[in-house]
Enzyme design. Structure first.
Site, PDB file in Angstrom:
ATOM      1  N   TRP A  73      60.810  -9.098 -56.842  1.00  0.00           N
ATOM      2  CA  TRP A  73      60.466  -8.177 -57.936  1.00  0.00           C
ATOM      3  C   TRP A  73      60.293  -8.916 -59.261  1.00  0.00           C
ATOM      4  CZ3 TRP A  73      64.486  -5.653 -61.472  1.00  0.00           C
ATOM      5  CH2 TRP A  73      65.583  -6.513 -61.667  1.00  0.00           C
ATOM      6  N   ASP A  74      60.722 -10.170 -59.312  1.00  0.00           N
ATOM      7  CA  ASP A  74      60.592 -10.982 -60.525  1.00  0.00           C
ATOM      8  C   ASP A  74      59.161 -10.892 -61.075  1.00  0.00           C
ATOM      9  OD1 ASP A  74      62.662 -11.842 -58.759  1.00  0.00           O
ATOM     10  OD2 ASP A  74      62.926 -13.684 -59.890  1.00  0.00           O
ATOM     11  N   GLU A 131      73.282  -7.644 -57.800  1.00  0.00           N
ATOM     12  CA  GLU A 131      73.595  -8.047 -56.428  1.00  0.00           C
ATOM     13  C   GLU A 131      75.083  -8.226 -56.164  1.00  0.00           C
ATOM     14  OE1 GLU A 131      71.005 -11.361 -55.614  1.00  0.00           O
ATOM     15  OE2 GLU A 131      69.310 -10.007 -55.313  1.00  0.00           O
ATOM     16  N   LYS A 143      76.569  -8.644 -61.817  1.00  0.00           N
ATOM     17  CA  LYS A 143      75.977  -9.982 -61.840  1.00  0.00           C
ATOM     18  C   LYS A 143      74.906 -10.104 -62.932  1.00  0.00           C
ATOM     19  CE  LYS A 143      73.177 -12.979 -58.848  1.00  0.00           C
ATOM     20  NZ  LYS A 143      72.300 -13.016 -57.666  1.00  0.00           N
ATOM     21  N   GLN A 144      74.172  -9.008 -63.134  1.00  0.00           N
ATOM     22  CA  GLN A 144      72.990  -9.103 -63.993  1.00  0.00           C
ATOM     23  C   GLN A 144      72.603  -7.740 -64.543  1.00  0.00           C
ATOM     24  OE1 GLN A 144      71.091  -9.837 -59.967  1.00  0.00           O
ATOM     25  NE2 GLN A 144      69.283  -9.597 -61.240  1.00  0.00           N
TER      26      GLN A 144
END
Ligand code: BGC
Length: 783
Positions: free
Chosen positions: A371-372, A501, A614-615
């Site tokens: 998806w980046d 994640e 995580k993000q």
């Protein structure tokens, strides 16, 4: 989170310069100096082909979309696990060129190297190495090697060698090698992958050398893809003055040039390399294809190809460059340009290929597309080079069939489910909690498409491909959840993984539900538009997809009833239903050396049971749809996620920076921005050897344009809310919007918008409507 470090290379505006040859830092530098044109990628390795081991270097040559598969071994496989892997395959190397002065071979590991500089010109897209070398026997030569991966001829790498004997006359031998005995380095770049590919995967079909040309053709063992490559040379003084010979074996070959070098007289070798696959020409005619391409390149000559390269790159910078003035601005400037350079050069442009999370700069993540591309990279292209954005969307459209098949595997009778990781369009993720469960990929693709359509107004694309993509992605959302009685009949989506994640297989991930709802909304609007404006197109889609208007009715019901987890006490949107029940994270329990690599040091269940992230996840959704939230809401959520996010992914800090701008946390925004601007250039994550972090690189552009300048595109209208970081005097950038080119300059007490190209443009600055009605027109606002 990566640790900020000192500048590795001298701080320069447009260049990255390596000032010494160093074995210890070689692996990382190979990524720094990697070149690509979105089709071929080649690592910044040396032509002398030093024997680096798996820890110190990787010769890497890749063709976008060219992969090998291995049977994936599972300890316990579940239904629907991908059975075949896809790894971007490391291809034969043709850069290798050895130089002999008499019997002495040029090597920077012997003799004395002086005046050394390897320079990447980001402005021109050319890599140059210059040095003065004295052999152990005392022969002195000046060597200059130039290299480019051509944007003008996508199958071509062009190189130029200049060898100047400084203090001797005598035999100079140049050996141009084709080395096809190559293998991937997966062991180092991805130690948790146990299926490889290990060992040489190309079976040679043909290898010949003739005059100054050499050719190779090979086929992969499992994916059955054919690659052909070759090189051709021009020597001056001309070939006739040199003895030319060659040899060819099963897996390697070489062309030998022997010249009588004269003191003070330059010997020049131009070398053109071509890669093509059976997607470019039928297998049987690949040799003619490669030969023709090589002859064309040779006829044009290195200089002409370099001129074209510069033209192409300058055109890119003309729109995409961002200029900053202020304290430390040169360092940031260099970081941003480095990021934009790599993003630009890595994107697939042929509509059949996407863009890997590592571009084509290394083997990291097996070269997979994630998806980046859609969430980080595409917005940059949409506003700076919409044609490239369209081609990247074409790639997804072209893999709809595979996505439909995947949706059936997941039990959805209709629609398409895009893979989390892929090259050929099929799912390649082997661990579904971190892979296929990231259903949000569907909504991410739909989001990028909708942004493209809004910013370009490309109606024909919408009718030909866009509407179908929106419908097919939406259909899966309508089948993935249910109107849950226990949630008052609200629509819930369970067992998905959001972007974060560290919280997997969760119920009602806020980001997923939000993005799914907007995906459904875009699909509803698409169908309504076609019904009104182009019933024939809608009818064709109904037929093709077996789609009926009842489905759109269901989508509307879901849109109205989408469920979002909410924490009354804190008045924030938790990451998912269970997030607030998880045990608070206590970093003091985790030794510092294990903090950045949780999955390598802790069982997934330990990680998942803790309340940390995580993000950027929910925060990302709020940035993408910020008009749906009040500033106060954004602030509360930001404060909360600020506490619980570890930024263990490179995709995180740039997004926090953007939201920090929106809520007026300017200093924090600046810190986040600084964390992402030079993340790769200074290797904050210590893993740059495996390839670039394309998402963060593109995220830096977003951090300035969407962050500091506050750009949002809402209902096809542009909104700006510019701020200036305290350390800066000004910044300038340009964006393309519906065929116009707008230049934006933000200073302390002044905002300036100039319509550089186009007839007129309308946008909002801090909610005030502005219209510039002629090319060259300017709007200035005092602040
Ligand atoms: C991130 C993903 C990302 C992937 C590839 C992972 O570490 O968590 O969001 O897509 O890297 O960049």
């Amino acid at each position: 989170m990566g640790v900020r470090k000192e500048a590795i290379y001298p701080v320069q505006e447009w260049e990255i310069t390596e000032t010494e040859f160093c074995r210890e830092t070689n692996y990382r530098n190979e990524t720094t100096f990697s070149l690509s044109n979105g089709y071929i990628g080649t690592r910044g390795t040396y032509e002398e082909a030093y024997p680096f081991d798996v820890d110190t270097g990787l010769e890497g040559n890749f063709v976008n979309g060219f992969y090998e598969s291995e049977k994936i071994r599972y300890g316990e496989a579940n239904f629907g696990s991908p059975l075949l892997s896809q790894s971007l395959l490391n291809l034969p190397n043709l850069k290798e060129t050895r130089i002999y002065l008499g019997e002495e071979e040029f090597s920077m590991e012997a003799g004395r190297t002086e005046e050394y500089a390897r320079v990447l010109s980001m402005k021109d897209g050319v890599l140059t190495r210059r040095l003065l070398w004295t052999s152990p026997g005392g022969r002195k030569v000046r060597i200059e090697i130039r290299r480019l991966v051509s944007f003008d001829m996508k199958h071509i790498i062009a190189m130029q060698y200049e060898i100047l004997p400084v203090n001797f006359s005598g035999t100079v031998r140049i050996v141009s090698v084709l080395q096809a005995d190559v293998e991937n380095h997966t062991r180092k770049t991805n130690p948790i992958v146990d299926y490889g590919p290990f060992g040489r995967k190309l079976k040679p079909l043909e290898l010949w050398a003739d005059n100054t040309e050499i050719f190779y053709k090979g086929i992969t063992q499992t994916s059955r893809l054919t690659i052909a490559c070759g090189s051709i040379h021009t020597l001056s003084p001309s070939e006739s003055a040199a003895a030319v010979s060659h040899e060819a074996h099963a897996c390697d070959g070489a062309i030998y040039f022997e010249v009588q070098g004269k003191e003070g007289e330059k010997i020049t070798l131009e070398k053109f390399i071509c890669y093509a696959s059976d997607r470019d020409a039928a297998e049987g005619s690949l040799d003619t294809f490669v030969s023709d391409m090589l002859r064309k390149a040779k006829a044009r000559g290195y200089r002409q190809l370099e001129e074209k390269q510069k033209e192409y790159m300058h055109q890119f910078w003309e729109t995409a460059d961002i200029e900053i003035e202020g304290e430390n601005s040169m360092e940031l400037q260099q970081g941003i340009r480095f990021n934009l350079f790599h993003v630009f050069q890595s994107a697939g442009r042929d509509g059949r290929t996407g863009m890997g999370a590592k571009g084509l700069s290394g083997e990291g993540y097996e070269g997979h597309y994630f998806w980046d591309t859609e969430m980080y990279v595409l917005p940059v292209f949409i506003y700076t080079d919409p044609e490239v954005a369209r081609r990247l969307l074409d790639y997804r459209y072209g893999t709809l069939e595979q996505a439909r098949a995947r949706a059936r595997v997941l039990g959805h009778e209709k629609g398409a489910l895009f893979p989390w990781r892929t090259i050929n369009g099929e799912e390649a993720s082997t661990y579904y909690p971190l892979g296929t469960a990231q259903y949000h990929i569907n909504a991410d693709i739909a989001y990028a498409l909708a942004l493209y359509l809004q910013a370009t107004g490309d109606l024909s694309y919408f009718k030909e491909k866009g509407a179908e993509l929106l419908i097919e992605t939406a259909r899966v959302w309508a089948d993935a959840g249910s109107f849950a009685e226990c949630r008052g009949g609200k629509y819930c989506i369970c067992s998905v993984t959001g972007p974060d994640e560290y919280n997997v297989l969760v119920d009602n991930n806020f980001y997923t539900n939000l993005m799914a709802r907007e995906n459904l909304r875009d699909a509803v609007n698409a169908v309504a538009y076609l019904r009104e404006q182009d019933p024939a197109c809608l009818e064709a889609l109904e037929k093709k997809l077996g789609f009926s208007m009842d489905e759109a009715g269901l989508w509307e019901r879901i849109i109205e009833n989408m469920y979002f987890p909410y924490d009354e006490a804190r008045q924030i949107y938790p990451l998912d239903d269970g997030f607030m029940m998880r045990r608070p994270w206590d970093e003091s329990r985790i030794p510092p050396e294990k903090r950045a690599w949780l999955y390598e040091n802790y069982h997934p269940l330990f990680i998942m049971r803790h309340r940390m992230s995580k993000q950027a996840d929910a925060i990302l959704g709020m940035y993408l749809h910020s008009s749906l939230f009040t500033e106060e809401e954004l602030r509360r959520n930001y404060d909360f996620y600020q506490e619980v996010t570890l930024h263990h992914s490179s995709l995180s800090t740039c997004i926090f920076g953007i939201v920090a701008c929106e809520i007026g946390y300017v200093e924090e925004a600046y810190r986040y921005f600084a964390d992402s601007a030079r993340m790769d250039l200074d290797d904050y994550h210590n893993n740059f050897y495996a390839g670039i972090h394309a998402a963060n690189m593109a995220g830096t552009w977003q951090a300035i344009v969407n962050g500091f300048a506050g750009l949002r595109c809402c209902n096809s209208e542009l909104h700006f809310k510019p701020i200036l970081p305290p350390l800066w005097k000004k910044y300038t950038f340009k964006i393309k919007y519906r065929g116009s080119l707008l230049r934006v300059c933000v200073e302390k007490d002044r905002l300036e918008f100039t319509l550089e190209k186009g007839e007129s443009i309308q946008f909002y600055v801090h909610s005030k409507k502005v219209r510039i009605s002629e090319e060259g027109g300017t709007y200035i606002e005092k602040v």
